[in-house]
Design a protein around this motif. Structure first.
Motif, mmCIF file in Angstrom:
data_model
loop_
_atom_site.group_PDB
_atom_site.id
_atom_site.type_symbol
_atom_site.label_atom_id
_atom_site.label_comp_id
_atom_site.label_asym_id
_atom_site.label_seq_id
_atom_site.Cartn_x
_atom_site.Cartn_y
_atom_site.Cartn_z
ATOM 1 N N ALA A 214 8.863 -1.518 -7.524
ATOM 2 C CA ALA A 214 8.689 -2.037 -6.168
ATOM 3 C C ALA A 214 7.212 -2.180 -5.818
ATOM 4 N N ALA A 215 6.395 -1.199 -6.192
ATOM 5 C CA ALA A 215 4.965 -1.248 -5.887
ATOM 6 C C ALA A 215 4.311 -2.451 -6.547
ATOM 7 N N ALA A 216 4.582 -2.662 -7.832
ATOM 8 C CA ALA A 216 3.989 -3.794 -8.540
ATOM 9 C C ALA A 216 4.469 -5.121 -7.954
ATOM 10 N N THR A 217 5.767 -5.199 -7.646
ATOM 11 C CA THR A 217 6.331 -6.431 -7.088
ATOM 12 C C THR A 217 5.679 -6.782 -5.756
ATOM 13 N N PHE A 218 5.515 -5.782 -4.895
ATOM 14 C CA PHE A 218 4.969 -6.062 -3.569
ATOM 15 C C PHE A 218 3.465 -6.289 -3.596
ATOM 16 N N CYS A 219 2.787 -5.743 -4.578
ATOM 17 C CA CYS A 219 1.367 -6.091 -4.742
ATOM 18 C C CYS A 219 1.233 -7.578 -5.066
ATOM 19 N N VAL A 220 2.093 -8.080 -5.944
ATOM 20 C CA VAL A 220 2.092 -9.517 -6.258
ATOM 21 C C VAL A 220 2.395 -10.335 -5.009
ATOM 22 N N LEU B 257 5.729 -1.783 -17.437
ATOM 23 C CA LEU B 257 6.170 -2.826 -16.507
ATOM 24 C C LEU B 257 6.305 -4.184 -17.199
ATOM 25 N N PRO B 258 7.432 -4.868 -16.969
ATOM 26 C CA PRO B 258 7.613 -6.220 -17.502
ATOM 27 C C PRO B 258 6.960 -7.233 -16.552
ATOM 28 N N TRP B 259 5.718 -7.597 -16.798
ATOM 29 C CA TRP B 259 4.950 -8.349 -15.811
ATOM 30 C C TRP B 259 5.487 -9.754 -15.555
ATOM 31 N N GLY B 260 6.194 -10.325 -16.525
ATOM 32 C CA GLY B 260 6.818 -11.625 -16.264
ATOM 33 C C GLY B 260 7.858 -11.516 -15.166
ATOM 34 N N GLY B 261 8.734 -10.519 -15.282
ATOM 35 C CA GLY B 261 9.751 -10.304 -14.254
ATOM 36 C C GLY B 261 9.150 -9.858 -12.935
ATOM 37 N N ILE B 262 8.103 -9.018 -13.003
ATOM 38 C CA ILE B 262 7.433 -8.561 -11.787
ATOM 39 C C ILE B 262 6.841 -9.742 -11.020
ATOM 40 N N THR B 263 6.190 -10.648 -11.736
ATOM 41 C CA THR B 263 5.581 -11.813 -11.092
ATOM 42 C C THR B 263 6.645 -12.699 -10.451
ATOM 43 N N LEU C 30 0.832 -1.215 0.000
ATOM 44 C CA LEU C 30 0.000 0.000 0.000
ATOM 45 C C LEU C 30 0.859 1.254 0.000
ATOM 46 N N ALA C 31 1.895 1.272 0.842
ATOM 47 C CA ALA C 31 2.778 2.440 0.909
ATOM 48 C C ALA C 31 3.490 2.667 -0.421
ATOM 49 N N LEU C 32 3.946 1.595 -1.054
ATOM 50 C CA LEU C 32 4.657 1.722 -2.328
ATOM 51 C C LEU C 32 3.727 2.189 -3.447
ATOM 52 N N VAL C 33 2.471 1.731 -3.417
ATOM 53 C CA VAL C 33 1.500 2.183 -4.420
ATOM 54 C C VAL C 33 1.253 3.684 -4.273
ATOM 55 N N VAL C 34 1.123 4.145 -3.022
ATOM 56 C CA VAL C 34 0.911 5.584 -2.781
ATOM 57 C C VAL C 34 2.112 6.383 -3.288
ATOM 58 N N LEU C 35 3.332 5.894 -2.996
ATOM 59 C CA LEU C 35 4.530 6.584 -3.461
ATOM 60 C C LEU C 35 4.598 6.604 -4.982
#
Length: 325
Positions: A210-216, A82-88, A63-68
């Protein structure tokens, strides 16, 4: 003309060195924030569920990273790249790190589990980088890693863990060896996350990554909140501790760490992150009241020496981070 070329070359070299120095500082500050985790967790209710703490930490951190990430137009625009394969993959690794680590310390004890997880991560990162690039680590980086890892082991085994925890299990028993294996796996997950994030560093702004990674990661760990008790989450102290773990020790810390990975090598960053147990040990002595001992002080000095060597390696003109933007 030649003098002008040399001047511009020196100016470019200085700019690169400044970027690397800021990267080193960001990673060390992130590690210091992570070092508050043990003391903060110790102040939570004794009936806390460690896996729930880990899952909530990821949720608040995401949540904090999404806000940032939403705070700046450039970071919002980065969502489309965003490269979603790498993010996942990176999100799965950081979720695995959290869950495996908490599971490991419940079997092997906090001291052994922490030492193996934190100490093995630089080894994994260096090995992964060597396999990917076909090159062995530079001499000063390897020497710094050896010093820092030795210091972590000494700090953790010298009468308890760096974060003031106690051991668990029977020495040499099956559960302890299972905990050792899980700790090594947690270290591998953390190293793999760092390398994956480093390779994606130029595809989007670091906070967006970081936000996308931590959401996953938070989504992967969310089922834990449905199956384990949450009754201990009552009162201001419990919620304040959990929120700090999420916002400060996760959200801000990983924003800084991800940013630092755009400026120095992943193996160097993972080693610099060993500032975490030193911070945890200092807080354990100052806040929790853990006894000060010569072996622990020697371990902290070894880590500081290792961090200095790794920092010097990262700031060398031909270091791995020199080519990073």
């Amino acid at each position: 003309m030649a003098g002008a070329c040399r001047w511009f070359g020196q100016k470019d070299g200085l700019a690169v060195a400044q970027k690397q120095a800021l990267g080193v500082a960001a990673v060390i500050f992130a590690a210091m924030l992570w070092g508050t985790t043990g003391t903060t967790a110790a102040l939570l209710p004794p009936t806390r569920e460690p896996l729930v703490v880990g899952a909530l930490r990821l949720a608040f951190g995401a949540l904090a990273l999404v806000v940032l990430a939403q705070a700046q137009p450039r970071m919002r625009a980065g969502l489309g790249a965003l490269p979603w394969g790498g993010i996942t993959f990176a999100g799965t690794c950081i979720a695995g790190y959290n869950l495996l680590f908490f599971w490991a310390v419940s079997l092997a004890g906090v001291g052994v589990g922490t030492a193996i997880t934190i100490g093995s991560a630089p080894i994994w990162a260096t090995a992964f980088e060597a396999l990917r690039t076909g090159r062995l680590p530079k001499r000063w980086l390897a020497l710094g890693q050896l010093c820092a890892i030795s210091g972590v082991c000494l700090l953790a085994w010298a009468g308890g863990s760096a974060d003031g925890g106690t051991g668990a299990g029977t020495v040499g028993g099956p559960s302890v060896w299972a905990g050792v294996a899980l700790s090594a796996a947690a270290g591998a997950c953390y190293a793999a996350y760092s390398l994956a994030t480093s390779r994606m560093s130029h595809s989007a702004p670091s906070t967006t990554l970081a936000a996308a990674t931590f959401c996953v990661a938070a989504l992967i760990c969310a089922p834990v909140l449905l199956v384990l008790p949450l009754g201990w989450l009552v009162g201001v102290q419990a919620w304040a501790g959990v929120v700090f773990l999420g916002l400060g020790a996760t959200g801000l810390a990983y924003a800084l760490y991800t940013w630092g990975l755009t400026r120095i090598s992943a193996s160097g960053a993972v080693t610099l992150a060993l500032a975490e147990p030193v911070t945890a040990w200092v807080l354990a002595v100052a806040v929790v009241g853990e006894a000060l001992s010569a072996p622990k002080a020697a371990g902290a000095l070894l880590i500081f020496l290792g961090l200095a060597l790794v920092s010097a390696s990262a700031l060398r003109p031909n270091s791995a981070g020199a080519s990073r933007g």
